[in-house]
Design a protein around this motif. Structure first.
Motif, PDB file in Angstrom:
ATOM      1  N   ALA A  96       0.826  -1.221   0.000  1.00  0.00           N
ATOM      2  CA  ALA A  96       0.000   0.000   0.000  1.00  0.00           C
ATOM      3  C   ALA A  96       0.854   1.262   0.000  1.00  0.00           C
ATOM      4  O   ALA A  96       0.613   2.186  -0.782  1.00  0.00           O
ATOM      5  CB  ALA A  96      -0.950  -0.012   1.192  1.00  0.00           C
ATOM      6  N   THR A  97       1.865   1.323   0.866  1.00  0.00           N
ATOM      7  CA  THR A  97       2.681   2.534   0.934  1.00  0.00           C
ATOM      8  C   THR A  97       3.591   2.670  -0.282  1.00  0.00           C
ATOM      9  O   THR A  97       3.842   3.782  -0.744  1.00  0.00           O
ATOM     10  CB  THR A  97       3.505   2.603   2.233  1.00  0.00           C
ATOM     11  N   SER A  98       4.056   1.554  -0.817  1.00  0.00           N
ATOM     12  CA  SER A  98       4.899   1.619  -2.016  1.00  0.00           C
ATOM     13  C   SER A  98       4.108   2.105  -3.218  1.00  0.00           C
ATOM     14  O   SER A  98       4.642   2.797  -4.088  1.00  0.00           O
ATOM     15  CB  SER A  98       5.526   0.253  -2.304  1.00  0.00           C
ATOM     16  N   ASN A  99       2.822   1.758  -3.249  1.00  0.00           N
ATOM     17  CA  ASN A  99       1.979   2.295  -4.314  1.00  0.00           C
ATOM     18  C   ASN A  99       1.857   3.810  -4.174  1.00  0.00           C
ATOM     19  O   ASN A  99       1.960   4.536  -5.162  1.00  0.00           O
ATOM     20  CB  ASN A  99       0.594   1.650  -4.292  1.00  0.00           C
TER      21      ASN A  99
ATOM     22  N   ASN B 262       3.993   5.756  -3.032  1.00  0.00           N
ATOM     23  CA  ASN B 262       5.289   6.313  -3.438  1.00  0.00           C
ATOM     24  C   ASN B 262       5.642   5.974  -4.887  1.00  0.00           C
ATOM     25  O   ASN B 262       6.750   6.270  -5.329  1.00  0.00           O
ATOM     26  CB  ASN B 262       6.392   5.792  -2.507  1.00  0.00           C
ATOM     27  N   GLN B 263       4.711   5.359  -5.587  1.00  0.00           N
ATOM     28  CA  GLN B 263       4.864   4.994  -6.999  1.00  0.00           C
ATOM     29  C   GLN B 263       6.132   4.171  -7.249  1.00  0.00           C
ATOM     30  O   GLN B 263       6.868   4.401  -8.207  1.00  0.00           O
ATOM     31  CB  GLN B 263       4.836   6.233  -7.890  1.00  0.00           C
ATOM     32  N   CYS B 264       6.364   3.194  -6.384  1.00  0.00           N
ATOM     33  CA  CYS B 264       7.542   2.344  -6.519  1.00  0.00           C
ATOM     34  C   CYS B 264       7.157   1.027  -7.190  1.00  0.00           C
ATOM     35  O   CYS B 264       6.635   0.120  -6.548  1.00  0.00           O
ATOM     36  CB  CYS B 264       8.182   2.073  -5.161  1.00  0.00           C
ATOM     37  N   GLN B 265       7.424   0.947  -8.466  1.00  0.00           N
ATOM     38  CA  GLN B 265       7.091  -0.247  -9.235  1.00  0.00           C
ATOM     39  C   GLN B 265       7.761  -1.489  -8.653  1.00  0.00           C
ATOM     40  O   GLN B 265       7.125  -2.529  -8.499  1.00  0.00           O
ATOM     41  CB  GLN B 265       7.502  -0.065 -10.695  1.00  0.00           C
ATOM     42  N   TYR B 266       9.050  -1.382  -8.328  1.00  0.00           N
ATOM     43  CA  TYR B 266       9.762  -2.559  -7.841  1.00  0.00           C
ATOM     44  C   TYR B 266       9.084  -3.128  -6.602  1.00  0.00           C
ATOM     45  O   TYR B 266       8.772  -4.322  -6.533  1.00  0.00           O
ATOM     46  CB  TYR B 266      11.242  -2.270  -7.528  1.00  0.00           C
ATOM     47  N   CYS B 267       8.848  -2.300  -5.604  1.00  0.00           N
ATOM     48  CA  CYS B 267       8.317  -2.805  -4.336  1.00  0.00           C
ATOM     49  C   CYS B 267       6.866  -3.256  -4.446  1.00  0.00           C
ATOM     50  O   CYS B 267       6.476  -4.240  -3.814  1.00  0.00           O
ATOM     51  CB  CYS B 267       8.491  -1.769  -3.230  1.00  0.00           C
ATOM     52  N   VAL B 268       6.064  -2.583  -5.242  1.00  0.00           N
ATOM     53  CA  VAL B 268       4.680  -3.030  -5.420  1.00  0.00           C
ATOM     54  C   VAL B 268       4.666  -4.409  -6.068  1.00  0.00           C
ATOM     55  O   VAL B 268       3.951  -5.314  -5.625  1.00  0.00           O
ATOM     56  CB  VAL B 268       3.856  -2.020  -6.254  1.00  0.00           C
TER      57      VAL B 268
ATOM     58  N   ILE C  85      -4.074  -0.938  -5.915  1.00  0.00           N
ATOM     59  CA  ILE C  85      -4.973  -0.021  -6.621  1.00  0.00           C
ATOM     60  C   ILE C  85      -5.662   0.921  -5.638  1.00  0.00           C
ATOM     61  O   ILE C  85      -5.649   2.138  -5.802  1.00  0.00           O
ATOM     62  CB  ILE C  85      -5.993  -0.791  -7.473  1.00  0.00           C
ATOM     63  N   ASN C  86      -6.291   0.350  -4.599  1.00  0.00           N
ATOM     64  CA  ASN C  86      -6.972   1.176  -3.599  1.00  0.00           C
ATOM     65  C   ASN C  86      -7.253   0.304  -2.380  1.00  0.00           C
ATOM     66  O   ASN C  86      -8.251  -0.420  -2.344  1.00  0.00           O
ATOM     67  CB  ASN C  86      -8.270   1.754  -4.158  1.00  0.00           C
ATOM     68  N   TYR C  87      -6.386   0.380  -1.395  1.00  0.00           N
ATOM     69  CA  TYR C  87      -6.525  -0.480  -0.215  1.00  0.00           C
ATOM     70  C   TYR C  87      -7.862  -0.285   0.492  1.00  0.00           C
ATOM     71  O   TYR C  87      -8.363  -1.183   1.152  1.00  0.00           O
ATOM     72  CB  TYR C  87      -5.348  -0.270   0.761  1.00  0.00           C
TER      73      TYR C  87
END
Length: 192
Positions: free
Chosen positions: A80-83, A85-91, A113-115
């Motif tokens: 959720a938090t990586s999304n 932060n727009q972090c593709q790798y971590c998501v 997408i939306n927790y």
């Protein structure tokens, strides 16, 4: 369409496995044996051995310890938090781990997408509300946020864990984004 070999895994130097100190090489090979591949984060961070060791020591201290947060819930915080932060790798990478730990092929996509609309419990939603506030507006965290967590059965130790995971992955997200770290193709299909 480009193949996976077309893209570099990082814009920074990526050392060869044979060039790494023995302890780092052993850790990476153990991960490869367990998962069947070497997650790119290990190689992308390996060019700075002391930081690699510190990063993974803190990662393990947060993500692998026992406690009232399940390993799946810890991964929920990361996704959720990586999304946010727009972090593709971590998501992508932690989404795969979440699917496996939660035994749900849908949960990672729902959270990314939306927790707030994901199939999670009210307790988990409260946990993610707090994690998102830590991730995006930590300056605004106040007593009322801790009271909400307490009403959902979270202790102060749990609040610390949620905070530390969101904060650690804020660091990780920024390194992954700046380095243009690429998720391994294998992560996209794990746990589906």
């Amino acid at each position: 369409m480009p193949t996976k070999s077309t893209f570099k895994i990082s814009r920074f130097p990526v050392p060869e496995l044979a060039e790494l100190p023995d302890d780092m090489r052993a850790r990476i090979l153990a991960v490869q044996e367990k998962s069947g591949f070497v997650p790119n984060v290990f190689l992308a961070l390996a060019h700075r051995p002391e930081e690699f060791r510190a990063f993974f020591a803190y990662h393990d201290a947060l993500m692998e310890k026992p406690g009232s947060l399940s390993k799946a819930e810890r991964e929920m915080i990361v996704v959720a938090t990586s999304n946010a932060n727009q972090c593709q790798y971590c998501v992508v990478a932690h989404g795969a781990i979440l699917r496996i730990r939660a035994k749900s092929p849908l949960i990672a996509d729902q959270l990314a997408i939306n927790y707030r609309k994901a199939d999670i419990t009210p307790r988990q939603k409260a946990m993610l509300d707090f994690a998102m506030k830590v991730s995006t507006a930590s300056y605004a965290v106040g007593d009322e946020d801790f009271e909400i967590l307490q009403r959902h059965g979270f202790s102060m130790d749990d609040a610390w864990d949620i905070t530390a995971i969101a904060a650690f992955f804020g660091l990780s997200n920024r390194i992954a984004n700046v380095s243009s770290m690429r998720p391994n193709d294998e992560f996209y299909t794990l746990g589906r």
